[in-house]
Enzyme design. Structure first.
Site, mmCIF file in Angstrom:
data_model
loop_
_atom_site.group_PDB
_atom_site.id
_atom_site.type_symbol
_atom_site.label_atom_id
_atom_site.label_comp_id
_atom_site.label_asym_id
_atom_site.label_seq_id
_atom_site.Cartn_x
_atom_site.Cartn_y
_atom_site.Cartn_z
ATOM 1 N N LYS A 136 37.099 -107.014 60.234
ATOM 2 C CA LYS A 136 37.096 -108.072 61.257
ATOM 3 C C LYS A 136 35.717 -108.377 61.852
ATOM 4 O O LYS A 136 35.449 -109.508 62.233
ATOM 5 C CB LYS A 136 38.064 -107.722 62.394
ATOM 6 C CG LYS A 136 39.520 -107.841 61.987
ATOM 7 C CD LYS A 136 40.432 -107.659 63.179
ATOM 8 C CE LYS A 136 41.879 -107.651 62.718
ATOM 9 N NZ LYS A 136 42.837 -107.717 63.821
ATOM 10 N N ASP A 186 43.959 -113.621 66.833
ATOM 11 C CA ASP A 186 44.554 -112.476 67.538
ATOM 12 C C ASP A 186 44.506 -112.767 69.044
ATOM 13 O O ASP A 186 45.484 -112.578 69.763
ATOM 14 C CB ASP A 186 43.755 -111.182 67.291
ATOM 15 C CG ASP A 186 43.965 -110.622 65.896
ATOM 16 O OD1 ASP A 186 45.041 -110.854 65.311
ATOM 17 O OD2 ASP A 186 43.051 -109.942 65.395
#
Ligand code: ATR
Length: 290
Positions: A74, A110
């Site tokens: 990420k 997210d």
């Protein structure tokens, strides 16, 4: 996948991560594509940490339409992208990539997914006092989006230096004070005295350790909104105890669904079938729990 065929025009999306075996994203994304009659396919790609650069070259070379990105990529993926959405840039982590004709742009759904869930449940963080437990990647996303929406944050973490690092970067960017404290019962008790919202942004309570929680049940009060980012089990011990105390409990399942729904919308330009995606996740999780 009965009734579905792959053609020369099929657009390919996928998830890169390691491990990737337990991801639920292929199930929810393929169900959504199929439900909407879209000629898209979503695949899991196990990509080792040291193979990330090659994998991203592959995304360009193979004209892959979009990606989800999970552990451990990420943060590392950012250096290989062409553009970053401003929020993803602030957070310093990307979980969604869109390939716009060879130009790769990174997003963080997210964080926007987390906020979407709160808003869907009628929770407005502006001016609220929020206690966040944890200071890893997930906590960073949650902290940034809550700070952007005007919440006042206290971050508690087992490792204080990580809480301080997270608090410092949030304060620097949003020009507001964020408290960082070591996670112990005294600090947690004090922080929760005046808190409106509590977020567990650690993996504690996740299957198979379903009897674990970091919050003593006597700290949970009816006025508190308790959010757990853990999605498996659907109701963690923390959430069960929050409900028993009369508090509102919001689970990680909806966040999982919304990060996927927002990624779907970026790749397809269409509104995601959120209910269907949620039902698919529930089916799979309930299957695991039995
Ligand atoms: P993620 O990207 O999912 O946030 P991570 O970066 O590994 O994952 O972060 C996990 C978080 O859970 C950390 O805040 C970690 O605390 P440390 O920074 O002290 O490691 C927290 N965590 C995990 N297990 C924990 C436990 N048993 N007790 C307290 N905190 C825990």
């Amino acid at each position: 996948m009965r009734g579905r065929y792959i053609s020369g025009k099929t657009k390919v999306c996928g998830i890169i991560g390691d491990p990737v075996e337990h991801t639920m994203s292929p199930i929810i994304q393929n169900a959504a594509f199929s439900d909407m009659g879209l000629d898209y396919l979503y695949l899991p790609f196990k990509v080792k940490r040291e193979e990330l650069a090659k994998a991203i070259d592959g995304v360009r070379a193979l004209n892959i339409r979009g990606l989800n990105v999970t552990i451990p990529h990420k943060v590392a993926i950012i250096q290989f992208l062409d553009e970053l959405d401003p929020l993803a840039e602030k957070i310093g982590a990307v979980n969604t990539v869109v390939n716009y004709g060879g130009v790769l742009r990174g997003y963080n759904t997210d964080a926007t997914g987390f906020m979407q869930v709160l808003l869907e449940k009628g929770v407005e963080p502006e001016g609220k006092s929020v206690v966040i437990i944890g200071a890893g990647g997930a906590s960073r996303g949650v902290s940034f989006i809550l700070a952007e929406r005007g919440a006042n944050l206290t971050i508690l973490n087992r490792t204080l230096s990580k809480a301080e690092e997270c608090a410092d970067s949030v304060s620097r960017i949003f020009k507001k004070r964020v408290k960082a404290l070591p996670l112990d019962s005294e600090n947690l008790t004090k922080a929760l005295e005046k808190a409106d919202i509590l977020v567990n942004a650690t993996s504690v309570g996740m299957s198979p350790n379903i009897d674990e929680t970091l919050v003593a049940s006597n700290l949970l009060k009816p006025a508190l909104i308790v959010v757990d980012i853990v999605s498996n089990p659907i109701k963690t011990k923390l959430l069960k105890e929050a409900e028993a105390a009369g508090a509102r409990a919001i689970g990680g399942l909806d966040m999982l669904v919304w990060q996927g729904a927002l990624a779907f919308e970026k790749w397809t330009g269409l509104k995601a079938p959120v209910e269907l995606m949620r039902n698919e996740v529930i089916k799979v999780l309930e299957g695991h729990e039995n």
